[in-house]
Scaffold this motif. Structure first.
Motif, PDB file in Angstrom:
ATOM      1  N   GLY A   1       0.818  -1.215   0.000  1.00  0.00           N
ATOM      2  CA  GLY A   1       0.000   0.000   0.000  1.00  0.00           C
ATOM      3  C   GLY A   1       0.846   1.258   0.000  1.00  0.00           C
ATOM      4  N   VAL A   2       1.899   1.245   0.792  1.00  0.00           N
ATOM      5  CA  VAL A   2       2.781   2.415   0.859  1.00  0.00           C
ATOM      6  C   VAL A   2       3.505   2.600  -0.465  1.00  0.00           C
ATOM      7  N   ARG A   3       3.952   1.492  -1.069  1.00  0.00           N
ATOM      8  CA  ARG A   3       4.614   1.591  -2.379  1.00  0.00           C
ATOM      9  C   ARG A   3       3.666   2.140  -3.433  1.00  0.00           C
ATOM     10  N   PHE A   4       2.393   1.709  -3.385  1.00  0.00           N
ATOM     11  CA  PHE A   4       1.407   2.214  -4.337  1.00  0.00           C
ATOM     12  C   PHE A   4       1.204   3.715  -4.158  1.00  0.00           C
ATOM     13  N   LEU A   5       1.073   4.156  -2.905  1.00  0.00           N
ATOM     14  CA  LEU A   5       0.863   5.585  -2.659  1.00  0.00           C
ATOM     15  C   LEU A   5       2.061   6.416  -3.087  1.00  0.00           C
ATOM     16  N   ILE A   6       3.265   5.906  -2.864  1.00  0.00           N
ATOM     17  CA  ILE A   6       4.464   6.628  -3.298  1.00  0.00           C
ATOM     18  C   ILE A   6       4.477   6.746  -4.820  1.00  0.00           C
ATOM     19  N   GLY A   7       4.206   5.644  -5.506  1.00  0.00           N
ATOM     20  CA  GLY A   7       4.175   5.676  -6.973  1.00  0.00           C
ATOM     21  C   GLY A   7       3.079   6.587  -7.492  1.00  0.00           C
ATOM     22  N   PHE A   8       1.909   6.549  -6.855  1.00  0.00           N
ATOM     23  CA  PHE A   8       0.794   7.403  -7.267  1.00  0.00           C
ATOM     24  C   PHE A   8       1.149   8.876  -7.077  1.00  0.00           C
ATOM     25  N   GLY A   9       1.778   9.200  -5.958  1.00  0.00           N
ATOM     26  CA  GLY A   9       2.184  10.582  -5.703  1.00  0.00           C
ATOM     27  C   GLY A   9       3.206  11.075  -6.713  1.00  0.00           C
TER      28      GLY A   9
END
Length: 65
Positions: free
Chosen positions: A35-43
């Motif tokens: 989830g954190v990796r997804f949010l970082i990539g999305f940001g």
């Protein structure tokens, strides 16, 4: 002779333990949940798109004026 064999075995065992500790230490670094990796990539994606849109806006403004 026996003490040399014992010393070799101890050194081999220490090397094995050292390798295991290195592997454990390396796997703990920079490990984020999915989830954190997804949010970082999305940001990062949103930031890149924003910069591109801002650049296009500046180019249009300059070309109109």
């Amino acid at each position: 002779m026996n003490s040399n064999q014992d010393l070799k075995q101890v050194n081999e065992r220490l090397d094995q333990i050292e390798r295991k500790l290195d592997n454990l230490g390396g796997s703990q670094q920079n490990k984020h949940s999915p989830g954190v990796r997804f949010l970082i990539g999305f940001g990062i994606t949103i930031a890149i798109i924003s910069v591109l849109l801002l650049t296009l806006g500046v180019i249009r403004f300059v070309s109109i004026g």
